[in-house]
Design a protein around this motif. Structure first.
Motif, PDB file in Angstrom:
ATOM      1  N   ARG A 140      -6.039  -3.694  -5.078  1.00 45.68           N
ATOM      2  CA  ARG A 140      -5.464  -2.876  -6.167  1.00 45.68           C
ATOM      3  C   ARG A 140      -4.765  -1.763  -5.911  1.00 45.68           C
ATOM      4  N   ASN A 141      -3.850  -2.266  -5.257  1.00 45.81           N
ATOM      5  CA  ASN A 141      -2.291  -1.806  -4.632  1.00 45.81           C
ATOM      6  C   ASN A 141      -2.033  -2.206  -5.566  1.00 45.81           C
ATOM      7  N   HIS A 142      -2.049  -3.085  -6.444  1.00 51.09           N
ATOM      8  CA  HIS A 142      -0.933  -3.249  -8.199  1.00 51.09           C
ATOM      9  C   HIS A 142      -1.815  -3.538  -9.037  1.00 51.09           C
ATOM     10  N   ARG A 143      -3.401  -4.165  -9.714  1.00 48.88           N
ATOM     11  CA  ARG A 143      -3.425  -3.801 -10.291  1.00 48.88           C
ATOM     12  C   ARG A 143      -4.610  -2.762 -11.205  1.00 48.88           C
ATOM     13  N   ASP A 144      -4.196  -2.094 -11.988  1.00 47.87           N
ATOM     14  CA  ASP A 144      -5.518  -0.917 -12.207  1.00 47.87           C
ATOM     15  C   ASP A 144      -6.940  -1.418 -12.844  1.00 47.87           C
ATOM     16  N   VAL A 145      -7.703  -2.011 -11.954  1.00 46.32           N
ATOM     17  CA  VAL A 145      -8.791  -1.994 -11.805  1.00 46.32           C
ATOM     18  C   VAL A 145     -10.037  -1.619 -11.054  1.00 46.32           C
ATOM     19  N   SER A 146     -11.140  -1.598 -11.711  1.00 48.11           N
ATOM     20  CA  SER A 146     -12.113  -0.888 -11.192  1.00 48.11           C
ATOM     21  C   SER A 146     -12.523  -1.148  -9.927  1.00 48.11           C
ATOM     22  N   ARG A 147     -13.258  -0.625  -8.724  1.00 51.39           N
ATOM     23  CA  ARG A 147     -13.745  -0.960  -7.823  1.00 51.39           C
ATOM     24  C   ARG A 147     -14.840  -2.543  -7.399  1.00 51.39           C
ATOM     25  N   THR A 158       0.634  -1.473  -0.268  1.00 49.06           N
ATOM     26  CA  THR A 158       0.226   0.172  -0.113  1.00 49.06           C
ATOM     27  C   THR A 158       0.418   1.460   0.122  1.00 49.06           C
ATOM     28  N   PRO A 159       0.390   2.259  -0.741  1.00 55.09           N
ATOM     29  CA  PRO A 159       1.604   3.490  -0.753  1.00 55.09           C
ATOM     30  C   PRO A 159       1.513   4.408   0.641  1.00 55.09           C
ATOM     31  N   GLU A 160       2.112   4.657   0.716  1.00 51.99           N
ATOM     32  CA  GLU A 160       2.256   5.571   2.076  1.00 51.99           C
ATOM     33  C   GLU A 160       1.556   6.417   2.353  1.00 51.99           C
ATOM     34  N   ARG A 161       0.965   7.709   1.562  1.00 50.35           N
ATOM     35  CA  ARG A 161      -0.186   8.116   2.005  1.00 50.35           C
ATOM     36  C   ARG A 161      -1.033   7.594   1.877  1.00 50.35           C
ATOM     37  N   SER A 162      -1.594   6.410   1.102  1.00 52.10           N
ATOM     38  CA  SER A 162      -3.205   5.858   1.263  1.00 52.10           C
ATOM     39  C   SER A 162      -2.772   5.295   3.243  1.00 52.10           C
ATOM     40  N   ILE A 163      -1.294   4.941   3.336  1.00 49.97           N
ATOM     41  CA  ILE A 163      -1.372   4.625   5.075  1.00 49.97           C
ATOM     42  C   ILE A 163      -1.262   5.158   5.818  1.00 49.97           C
ATOM     43  N   GLU A 204      12.791   1.946  -2.016  1.00 50.85           N
ATOM     44  CA  GLU A 204      11.593   2.051  -1.805  1.00 50.85           C
ATOM     45  C   GLU A 204      10.848   2.270  -1.991  1.00 50.85           C
ATOM     46  N   GLU A 205      10.508   2.858  -3.409  1.00 53.34           N
ATOM     47  CA  GLU A 205       9.213   2.743  -4.547  1.00 53.34           C
ATOM     48  C   GLU A 205       8.949   1.514  -4.754  1.00 53.34           C
ATOM     49  N   GLY A 206      10.092   1.248  -5.352  1.00 54.95           N
ATOM     50  CA  GLY A 206      10.360  -0.841  -5.823  1.00 54.95           C
ATOM     51  C   GLY A 206      10.290  -1.735  -5.442  1.00 54.95           C
ATOM     52  N   TYR A 207      10.739  -1.626  -3.538  1.00 54.87           N
ATOM     53  CA  TYR A 207       9.956  -3.063  -3.076  1.00 54.87           C
ATOM     54  C   TYR A 207       8.643  -3.154  -3.008  1.00 54.87           C
ATOM     55  N   ARG A 208       7.445  -1.428  -2.394  1.00 52.55           N
ATOM     56  CA  ARG A 208       6.594  -1.156  -2.481  1.00 52.55           C
ATOM     57  C   ARG A 208       5.665  -1.444  -3.930  1.00 52.55           C
ATOM     58  N   LYS A 209       6.238  -1.674  -4.343  1.00 53.09           N
ATOM     59  CA  LYS A 209       5.690  -2.106  -5.859  1.00 53.09           C
ATOM     60  C   LYS A 209       5.118  -4.219  -6.046  1.00 53.09           C
ATOM     61  N   ILE A 210       6.631  -4.923  -5.649  1.00 49.10           N
ATOM     62  CA  ILE A 210       6.082  -5.775  -5.183  1.00 49.10           C
ATOM     63  C   ILE A 210       5.628  -6.403  -4.598  1.00 49.10           C
ATOM     64  N   ARG A 211       5.653  -5.816  -3.212  1.00 51.11           N
ATOM     65  CA  ARG A 211       5.171  -6.656  -1.657  1.00 51.11           C
ATOM     66  C   ARG A 211       3.615  -6.188  -1.881  1.00 51.11           C
ATOM     67  N   GLY A 212       3.302  -8.063  -2.183  1.00 51.98           N
ATOM     68  CA  GLY A 212       1.619  -7.595  -2.130  1.00 51.98           C
ATOM     69  C   GLY A 212       1.556  -8.253  -3.347  1.00 51.98           C
ATOM     70  N   ASP A 213       2.319  -7.975  -4.306  1.00 47.78           N
ATOM     71  CA  ASP A 213       2.353  -8.490  -6.156  1.00 47.78           C
ATOM     72  C   ASP A 213       3.379  -9.983  -6.150  1.00 47.78           C
ATOM     73  N   ASP A 214       4.779  -9.582  -6.041  1.00 45.76           N
ATOM     74  CA  ASP A 214       5.462 -10.644  -6.515  1.00 45.76           C
ATOM     75  C   ASP A 214       5.729 -11.560  -5.177  1.00 45.76           C
ATOM     76  N   ILE A 215       5.994 -10.195  -3.923  1.00 46.39           N
ATOM     77  CA  ILE A 215       6.330 -11.360  -2.767  1.00 46.39           C
ATOM     78  C   ILE A 215       4.793 -11.655  -1.549  1.00 46.39           C
TER      79      ILE A 215
END
Lengths: 319, 286, 329
Positions: free
Chosen positions: C119-126, A223-228, C82-93
């Motif tokens: 929704r953190n990792h996929r661009d889908v509707s609610r 989850t993005p930090e801002r969202s958190i 940090e941003e790179g990790y955020r992208k894979i957390r919850g998605d690849d690990i």
């Protein structure tokens, strides 16, 4: 029954005895005055005849419980008796003045929350400068007496921005622009101290929440930090903030009394102070009753809001 | 009661020595202010009530560092005496409230049950009105004055202090050594005196310090409204009220008393927050 | 190594503990997890297993230093910011933690917390995310998922909450799942259910699982392979069957012996004497030597990790490299 509904009803039920106790207490005020209150009220105009007359008017010689019953039924019908000086019905007087006080306190609280919560969040999660600046502001806001601040603001603006009047009032319904002009300085005065408290509370609450395990877990979900911070942490931190807002409303009402006097606003607070100085007890009573009721109702509202924000509060067996 | 006071004094002293810098600053400021208040007659350069028509609204200079007010009185001297008035009202009020709150809260917290109800319910009634309004109600009944203001403040803070003492006693009462005392056959009174009170006192002191800061503001507000200290006694709130009339011509009459109040409040807040770490580690005081 | 979704190569983690001191929580671990494989990482508390999990996720205390490599499908994670990790957390690990009450936001509906992972990792509707979340809740065994979507966590039991956490973790079909003591906080009766759920789901999605636990029983139930950790190092690893039947390292043997089930009411449970070494200053030689009944002079130097006949690995001077086998360190 829906647990939420049960919570609301229970909280409403709790309000009734509080209102009752408050009304008794205020009712007793005039009766607790040492000596003869009427004599004090009439001052130099006190003659045995006039004293007896006013005592009769105010039913002061009736049995106590009867006085209370009559008074409370009157109040419930919206009648507070007469201003014994001007003979005008007090309810009219109050009706004119309550909106002023309400406008002042509500605007001040709104401003304080709108400014204080974001600043508090920044103070909790932001960089070093954000923290230092908000610290300084908080210390300033809490220490400085609010009415002195108001006077300083008047001093400041009297010379420069002459369009901010140091006193006076016009109703919003009559002249919205003018009304806001007159209200800016008083609202600002009240709001500064309030903002400081809200910043402090928000910061403390947010810091507490950001240290909890579920925040780490949200990061583990990517989850993005801002969202958190603004989506999850703030919502979890909201309950104590809302509670403080409710409590602080009482403080604001007290502060409004002083600010109204300072800026010559025709609100209930100033009415009470003038009445005390005039020993005009019926007015004092009516005014205090109104303000106290306002306070209790706002407390109720805050409790309900807190209950809705945090489902655990309303689901538990108690409020 | 020497064991009781001894341990608290000892702990307070060691607490003060080990305080974070900010709290020590607060304590020092307060100490300085207290000294100023007590030694007012010696420290004030002029008679606070001396009217001097030649110096009406005089600007600050070497002889009168804070300037002069509408009656030519020296603002610095008046401020010093006003410290004395305000501080004594505040200390008195908070002290009285604490002294009454201590036994009430301790008993309520230690015994619980119906004792708690009997003590706490009436005290909670006092919380029905916001602070300033309660004070004003009291003054409405009795009439304005310094003593009334002090009593009103004491009344406002009594329920808060009692509540803190109650919560604190509750926590301490559940500690092992209290059980131990009871198991050894001590009377409740002895247990309270030797164990509960000394250990539960901390949060009360913290709360009292914090409330003292607010008490200064309330006292100033009451005096400002004409409901507290009456002239000619100098009080910070009164000075603020007077200063309004001459605001644009002589702002120093208004500025300095206000800063003085801010200083006192700041000092009490620093002290209270700093004491928290030592005397209230469990965060009984919110 | 093909087929491995997660490879740790000589991973070390040092954590600052103030005053200029560091704890070497993980001291050179080499380990691999294959797709659809469950590898148990077992050891006492404080042996560094959780820290290892944290290192893979990139969730270590501020200031920690990581050495060696962490390869996710061959890609070195250590280069990620940090941003790179955020992208894979919850998605690849993904991570499943010990206490589900501590993992879920108490003020947020559980369904939404699963949808959030999507929704953190996929661009889908609610709505799409919501539908998928409902499916996931059903998949993990939450009855009546559509109705319970909006319920807050405290309306669920511990086991149910952990299922929700698993649903969120597996929402994006991660390559690797770190399960850190996933059943420790749950009732014994629920533990087996959750473990089997975990296994069924990850086999289906092809996810490799690193199951961190102190409980050998858990390892026996669902793990394919196991790695035994002591004082920040892996002392032995291999298939569960092999390691449990023929433990090579004295520590592994001692662990197995201390299991209550291994004894029939007679005699005391054997206790491993001594204490775990202070990791701010780890010993130069074998870290288990002080407590090992079979320690000898050679143990003063660190034993190399060697391949065993059955395809596992062990680091102990009792099993030195045979002349023909290769050293792996």
């Amino acid at each position: 029954m829906n647990p939420r509904l049960r919570f609301v009803l229970r909280r409403l039920a709790l309000t009734v005895p509080v209102l009752l106790v408050m009304s008794v207490f205020i009712f007793l005020i005039i009766r607790l005055v040492p000596g003869d209150p009427v004599r004090t009220m009439l001052g130099f105009r006190a003659t045995p005849a006039s004293v007896a007359q006013v005592r009769g008017q105010l039913h002061l010689d009736d049995p106590l419980w009867q006085q209370y019953r009559d008074w409370i039924t009157g109040v419930l019908h919206g009648s507070f008796g007469q201003d014994f000086v001007s003979k005008a019905p007090l309810s009219e007087l109050l009706a004119q003045r309550i909106p002023v006080t309400l406008e002042l306190t509500l605007l001040a609280m709104l401003l304080a929350v709108a400014a204080g919560v974001p600043l508090g969040v920044r103070a909790a999660v932001g960089g070093r400068w954000a923290r230092r600046l908000t610290e300084g502001f908080v210390v300033f806001g809490i220490s400085v007496p609010d009415f002195w601040l108001g006077i300083m603001l008047v001093l400041l603006f009297a010379g420069t921005m002459t369009w901010l009047p140091p006193s006076g009032y016009v109703a919003f319904t009559a002249d919205p622009g003018g009304n806001l002009q007159y209200m800016i300085l008083p609202v600002l005065t009240l709001a500064v101290a309030e903002t400081a408290y809200i910043i402090r509370t928000t910061r403390g609450s947010m810091l507490g929440v950001m240290g909890r395990p579920f925040i780490t877990y949200l990061r583990a979900k990517g989850t993005p930090e801002r969202s958190i911070v603004y989506g999850h942490a703030l919502r979890n931190a909201a309950a104590p903030i809302a509670t403080v807002v409710g409590i602080q409303f009482g403080v604001l009402l007290g502060g409004a009394i002083v600010v109204e006097t300072l800026f010559a606003l025709p609100g209930v607070g100033r009415l009470i102070v003038t009445a005390i100085n005039q020993r005009n007890y019926p007015v004092v009573q009516a005014g205090l009753f109104v303000v106290a009721t306002l306070f209790i109702l706002v407390s109720l509202l805050t409790d309900l809001v807190v209950g809705f924000i945090d489902p655990r509060v309303s689901d538990k067996g108690q409020s | 009661m020497s064991a009781t006071t001894g341990s608290v004094v000892r702990r307070s002293r060691s607490a003060v020595a080990a305080l974070p810098r900010s709290a020590r600053a607060g304590a020092l400021i307060l100490l300085a202010l207290a000294v100023v208040a007590v030694l007012a007659p010696l420290l004030a350069p002029h008679d606070p009530n001396a009217i001097d028509s030649a110096r009406v609204l005089g600007a600050p200079d070497l002889a009168h560092p804070f300037g002069s007010d509408a009656l030519g009185r020296d603002v610095l001297s008046r401020t010093i005496y006003a410290f004395r008035t305000s501080l004594s009202i505040v200390f008195g009020a908070v002290a009285v409230a604490s002294v009454v709150a201590l036994p009430l809260g301790t008993l309520a917290g230690y015994f619980g049950g119906w004792v708690d109800q009997v003590i706490s319910r009436p005290l909670d009634m006092l919380l029905v009105l916001p602070a300033l309004l309660l004070a004003i109600s009291l003054i409405a009944i009795v009439g304005p004055g310094s003593l009334v203001a002090a009593l009103a403040i004491a009344l406002i803070y009594l329920p808060i202090l009692a509540r803190v003492q109650r919560a604190s006693s509750l926590v301490v009462s559940q500690a092992g050594f209290v059980e131990g005392g009871r198991a050894r056959g001590w009377s409740s009174f002895a247990v309270l005196r030797r164990h509960v009170v000394p250990n539960a006192l901390g949060p009360l002191l913290v709360q009292a310090a914090i409330l003292a800061g607010f008490a200064v503001q309330i006292e100033a507000a009451l005096s400002f409204l004409g409901l507290g200290t009456q002239p000619p006694t100098a009080s910070l709130g009164l000075m603020l009220s007077d200063g309004r009339d001459v605001l644009t011509q002589a702002p120093w009459v208004e500025i300095f008393p206000g800063l003085a109040i801010a200083l006192i409040v700041l000092a009490f807040n620093l002290l209270g927050d700093g004491l928290r770490r030592h005397l209230d580690p469990q965060g009984v005081v919110s | 190594m093909s087929g491995a979704v997660l490879e740790l190569d000589d991973l070390t983690v040092r954590i600052p503990v103030g005053g200029g001191r560091w704890v070497e929580a993980v001291g050179g671990v080499t380990l691999a997890v294959g797709a659809s494989e469950i590898v148990g990482l077992v050891g006492e508390s404080g042996c560094g297993k959780s820290t290892l999990g944290g290192a893979v996720m990139g969730l270590l205390p501020v200031g920690s230093r990581v050495g060696g490599q962490v390869l996710l499908r061959g890609y070195d994670l250590r280069g990620l910011g940090e941003e790179g990790y955020r992208k894979i957390r919850g998605d690849d690990i993904a991570l499943v933690s010990q206490d589900p009450s501590a993992s879920l936001d108490p003020t947020y509906p559980v369904g939404a917390q699963v949808a959030e992972a999507i929704r953190n990792h996929r661009d889908v509707s609610r709505r799409t995310a919501r539908e998928r979340a409902v499916d996931l809740l059903r998949l993990v065994g939450i009855p009546d998922p559509r109705a319970r979507y909006a319920d807050p966590p405290h309306r669920f039991s511990g086991g149910m909450k952990q299922r929700v956490v698993i649903a969120a973790a597996l929402a994006n079909d991660p390559a690797v799942l770190i399960a850190d003591e996933p059943t420790t906080a749950l009732d014994v009766t629920i533990q087996a259910q959750i473990l089997h759920l975990l296994r069924d789901l990850t086999v289906r999605t092809g996810t490799g699982v690193l199951l961190i636990t102190h409980d050998l029983g858990v390892v026996a139930q669902v793990c394919d392979r196991v790695a035994v950790m002591y004082a920040g190092q892996v002392v032995e690893q291999g298939t569960v069957r092999e390691v449990f039947a023929r433990p090579l390292h004295p520590y592994t043997r001692a662990l197995l012996d201390s299991q209550p089930a291994a004894h029939h009411r007679s005699g005391d449970l054997p206790v491993i004497p001594g204490r775990v070494p202070d990791l701010t200053d780890p010993p130069a030689g074998c870290r288990f030597a002080q407590r090992c009944a079979q320690a000898h002079d050679r143990c003063a130097t660190a034993p190399p990790e060697v391949r065993t006949a059955s395809g596992g690995r062990v680091a102990c001077w009792l099993h030195p490299a045979p002349a023909t086998a290769e050293e792996t360190r």
